[in-house]
Write an enzyme that holds these catalytic residues in place. Structure first.
Site, short mmCIF file in Angstrom:
data_model
loop_
_atom_site.label_atom_id
_atom_site.label_comp_id
_atom_site.label_asym_id
_atom_site.label_seq_id
_atom_site.Cartn_x
_atom_site.Cartn_y
_atom_site.Cartn_z
N LYS A 1 -7.25 76.84 -60.08
CA LYS A 1 -8.55 77.35 -60.54
C LYS A 1 -8.32 78.42 -61.63
CE LYS A 1 -10.16 76.33 -55.93
NZ LYS A 1 -11.32 76.25 -55.08
N HIS B 1 -14.53 68.22 -60.13
CA HIS B 1 -14.39 69.19 -59.02
C HIS B 1 -15.77 69.75 -58.68
CE1 HIS B 1 -13.24 72.71 -56.73
NE2 HIS B 1 -12.07 72.12 -56.53
N GLY C 1 -12.36 76.22 -50.01
CA GLY C 1 -12.27 77.68 -50.09
C GLY C 1 -12.96 78.39 -48.94
N GLU D 1 -13.07 65.71 -51.33
CA GLU D 1 -13.16 67.14 -51.07
C GLU D 1 -14.56 67.50 -50.57
OE1 GLU D 1 -9.96 69.43 -53.30
OE2 GLU D 1 -11.73 69.45 -54.54
N ASN E 1 -4.45 73.14 -57.22
CA ASN E 1 -5.51 73.51 -58.15
C ASN E 1 -5.57 75.03 -58.18
OD1 ASN E 1 -7.82 73.95 -59.61
ND2 ASN E 1 -9.24 73.23 -58.02
C1 PEP Z 1 -9.92 72.89 -54.24
O1 PEP Z 1 -10.28 73.83 -54.96
O2 PEP Z 1 -9.83 71.74 -54.71
C2 PEP Z 1 -9.60 73.19 -52.85
C3 PEP Z 1 -9.38 72.19 -52.04
O3 PEP Z 1 -9.56 74.51 -52.51
P1 PEP Z 1 -9.07 75.11 -51.09
O4 PEP Z 1 -7.78 74.40 -50.74
O5 PEP Z 1 -8.87 76.55 -51.36
O6 PEP Z 1 -10.13 74.81 -50.12
#
Ligand code: PEP
Length: 256
Positions: free
Chosen positions: A15, A99, A177, A171, A13
């Site tokens: 972003k 998300h 993040g 998640e 992802n």
């Molecule tokens: C995400 O944005 O779905 C994510 C898991 O980000 P990160 O791996 O940076 O925590």
């Protein structure tokens, strides 16, 4: 991972990072690092405007392109929105919905996530449906109930046939993040519970076949342990998907 019943998927992802002109050098570097043959399905979810460039660059690299959001509407006067039909037309095979950043910054609720997943399925795009609890919910011991609610709502009205084309991504919001990863045990517990909810909704076979990903600070170092869990079939990767060597290392970690 249980490769007998379901496919392993590593999805990045990006972003709101990178640019279309940065895709070619990224993919050239990624290609150098990726194992042959590919041990899993590899997806990169980019901003929609970058999908055509991703498809061009990803062709000989066997990387599928995905979007990060879609409109629930089919077409019409919805300025700024992008429809599932438009995503399908430019070649997107996957799209993230629900998300936590969309839920938090754009006030998306579970009903909207459900409508978006359905819109994607109508056009043959695989929704990567994100669910996850906040730190407060975890501390209040509400995680399993809350995730069960989110999964049920997201899949409401989706047939068993359509479920075969859905991916669920667990998640935890507190892990996205932040550099703070769920332990393998915590991630497995929730992914197992998600499969249990799907089993109750659709029966044992569809539940066994659905790929469930973990996302939240997954990186080259912790991927192998997370992916070794029986109900974790891959990862949704944010930060580490922007670095070819790290993303490739996570792909390699599916080969166990
Ligand atoms: C995400 O944005 O779905 C994510 C898991 O980000 P990160 O791996 O940076 O925590």
């Amino acid at each position: 991972m249980n490769r007998k019943y379901r496919k392993a998927v590593i999805a990045g992802n990006w972003k709101m990072n990178q640019t279309a002109s940065g895709i070619r050098p990224f993919m050239d570097a990624l290609k150098e690092e990726l194992p042959q043959p590919r041990p899993c399905e590899i997806v990169l979810c980019t901003p929609a405007v970058m999908i055509p460039a991703m498809i061009r660059a990803g062709k000989d690299c066997k990387v599928a392109a995905g979007g990060q959001d879609v409109s629930k509407y089919e077409k019409g006067a919805y300025t700024g929105e992008i429809s599932a039909d438009q995503l399908a037309d430019i070649g997107a095979k996957y799209c993230i919905v629900g998300h936590s950043e969309r839920r938090q910054y754009h006030h998306e609720d579970d009903m909207l996530v459900n409508a978006k997943a359905k819109a994607l399925l109508e056009k043959g795009i695989t929704p990567i449906i994100c669910v996850g609890e906040s730190l407060e919910q975890r501390e209040m011991d509400l995680t399993i109930e809350y995730i069960a609610y989110q999964v049920k709502a997201a899949l409401y009205g989706i047939s068993a046939q359509q479920l075969r084309r859905c991916i669920i991504a667990y998640e935890p919001i507190w892990a996205i993040g932040t550099g703070r990863t769920a332990t393998a045990e915590q991630a497995q517990e929730v992914c197992e519970a998600i499969r249990g909810v799907i089993r109750k909704m659709y029966g044992a076979r569809p539940a066994r076949a659905v790929s469930i990903l973990y996302g939240g600070s997954m990186n080259a170092k912790n991927a192998a342990e997370l992916l070794a869990q029986p109900d974790i079939d891959g990862g949704l990767i944010g930060g580490a998907s922007l670095k070819p060597a790290d993303f490739a290392a996570i792909v390699k970690a599916t080969n166990q």
